[in-house]
Design a protein around this motif. Sequence first.
Motif, short mmCIF file in Angstrom:
data_model
loop_
_atom_site.label_atom_id
_atom_site.label_comp_id
_atom_site.label_asym_id
_atom_site.label_seq_id
_atom_site.Cartn_x
_atom_site.Cartn_y
_atom_site.Cartn_z
N THR A 178 -3.67 -16.09 1.32
CA THR A 178 -2.58 -15.80 0.39
C THR A 178 -3.08 -14.97 -0.79
N MET A 179 -4.23 -15.36 -1.34
CA MET A 179 -4.79 -14.62 -2.47
C MET A 179 -5.24 -13.23 -2.04
N GLN A 180 -5.79 -13.10 -0.85
CA GLN A 180 -6.21 -11.79 -0.36
C GLN A 180 -5.01 -10.85 -0.25
N THR A 181 -3.89 -11.38 0.22
CA THR A 181 -2.67 -10.57 0.32
C THR A 181 -2.25 -10.08 -1.05
N GLY A 182 -2.34 -10.94 -2.06
CA GLY A 182 -1.99 -10.52 -3.41
C GLY A 182 -2.96 -9.50 -3.97
N MET A 183 -4.23 -9.62 -3.64
CA MET A 183 -5.23 -8.68 -4.13
C MET A 183 -5.01 -7.27 -3.59
N ARG A 184 -4.37 -7.16 -2.43
CA ARG A 184 -4.11 -5.83 -1.87
C ARG A 184 -3.09 -5.06 -2.70
N GLN A 185 -2.36 -5.75 -3.58
CA GLN A 185 -1.38 -5.08 -4.43
C GLN A 185 -2.02 -4.43 -5.65
N VAL A 186 -3.29 -4.74 -5.91
CA VAL A 186 -3.97 -4.20 -7.11
C VAL A 186 -4.40 -2.76 -6.83
N PRO A 187 -3.94 -1.79 -7.64
CA PRO A 187 -4.35 -0.39 -7.42
C PRO A 187 -5.84 -0.20 -7.75
N ASP A 188 -6.55 0.42 -6.84
CA ASP A 188 -7.96 0.71 -7.09
C ASP A 188 -8.14 1.62 -8.31
N ALA A 189 -7.21 2.56 -8.48
CA ALA A 189 -7.33 3.50 -9.58
C ALA A 189 -7.25 2.80 -10.93
N LEU A 190 -6.45 1.72 -11.00
CA LEU A 190 -6.32 1.00 -12.26
C LEU A 190 -7.62 0.28 -12.61
N GLU A 191 -8.27 -0.32 -11.64
CA GLU A 191 -9.57 -0.95 -11.88
C GLU A 191 -10.58 0.09 -12.37
N ASP A 192 -10.57 1.25 -11.72
CA ASP A 192 -11.51 2.29 -12.12
C ASP A 192 -11.23 2.78 -13.54
#
Length: 552
Positions: free
Chosen positions: A436-450
């Motif tokens: 469930t948490m992994q599914t939610g983590m896929r919603q996080v944009p990589d560009a925003l982390e960068d």
Amino acid sequence: MSSVVAPRAIARPRFGAALLLALPLLGLLLFFVHPLLTVLWRSVTDANGAFTLANYGRLLDDPGLPRAALRSLSIGVATTFTTMAFGLCLAMTLHRSRLRGKFLIRGALLLPMLAPSLVLGLGLVCLLGRNGLVHRLTGIPTDIYGFWGLLIANTLYGLPQVVIIVSAALERTPARHYDAAASMGATPWRQFIDVTLPRLRFALLAAAFLVFTETLTDFGSAVVVGGSYRVLAMEIYSEVVGQLDFAMGATLGVVLLAPALLSVWLGRLAKRRQDSGDASPGRALVPEHHPLRDAVLGTVAAIALLPVVAVVGTVAYVSAVKLWPYDRTLTLANYTGGMPDGYGPVATSLGVSLLAAVVGVVMIFALSAGLRRASPRIARPLQVLASLPAAVPGMVLGLGYVLTFNHGALSGWFYGSAAIVAACSLYHYHAQAFLTMQTGMRQVPDALEDAVASFGGDTRHVLRDAVLPFAMPAAISTFFYLFMRSLVTLSGVIFLVTPGLGLASVAVMRLDENGFLAQAAAYAMCVVVAGALALGAMRLLLHVLKDRRHVA
């Protein structure tokens, strides 16, 4: 292209990922891998610790054990077929019909998810047992104990999970497939055969393996309605609790573990094939008006769900009678002082569940966030390890805790405490919470982390400003999933309770064994109500979070 990739590699520090992964990995090794290896080792050692296969030879000496294994397989196969048939019809009713009152179907499907599996067995006994409500009202002799009682109880308990899995696949089936079939002259039946079933095949396989595994390893229903129809889960309980033969209990646990591992592996393989379909299904299908189809599906839905409502309703009724089944005068005495230990077991269950949920959501969030930054060489084996608890029956894991933590440095304060029960519950349901948490983590944009990292943000800032806002719905769902499953679990904690540590689900089992059905039903309804309140709180929080996002 290299000018885009290079800054991203620099902006994501590996040290932060290592810190995020360290504690969750330690928890998995200590509270999952270690107990599991202890069970495996105990099954191949004698009383002096020497290696031997004699324990497995003893399995054939007792004719009751092979018979119990065969019965477990028989009830597993039968339950899988009945649950899959009804579950498919219910999913079709929800997504491929225009039947009114679908909220009633969804509400009825929630009931088995709010209570331990033994509550359904308790309701069947009170409804169709030798002194059940049907016999008392009609005089018709009824006896639900044995194969048929287990089949009904396990089918009712597995229905919601099948409907959830199949419904997800139906929602991913694009309407354009049906439009193309209709343009070629395909009848609704041919569309079902040629479009719906092929799209559902992997979901159906995944659901079937899930139901089979849970039925094979279920202890709650077996202890209440199994009667003389003894299955492997009951034999493990008898060996450990009745005869204190931990070596044979561990051996039976390994026997139970083998088909569960195979079933879960095949189920995950089927689910991956299902998830590899259309990433963007497009327009959802709107069912056409078809009275005959809706009438048939509605009838099947009623046949499948009326027993669920009747069984849980019977438990609620029995909890409010004076002395079941001899004095059916309605009273609230069971709730106001009739429960032997008061509300202590309920409060303990709530505390343990809250502890498992709080610690679990933090650990699983850290693990999932760390895996986003980890290299594939590290991420892949950790993902497998984090998902592996799905293949381990709760009773086997609980036995591993007894063998591992009832002596040594941790036994003084850990064994017999709420912490060990919370840990067992957390790692029993770790795989589903992790997914469930992994599914939610896929919603996080990589560009925003960068972007956060490139402006000087460390791991803490990246998690707070980039990851958490997008992963919050998954974190909320994970928290309440762990809380609700820990609240109703029985098989995983049956070996861990002590006279000073009572749980509501175990209290239901003990009172049922001693014939105090009204008090057992009162404890069961406390668990159901607590689960319903938790579910309502989760939906409210998710709704508020969704509204805030829309406003933002």
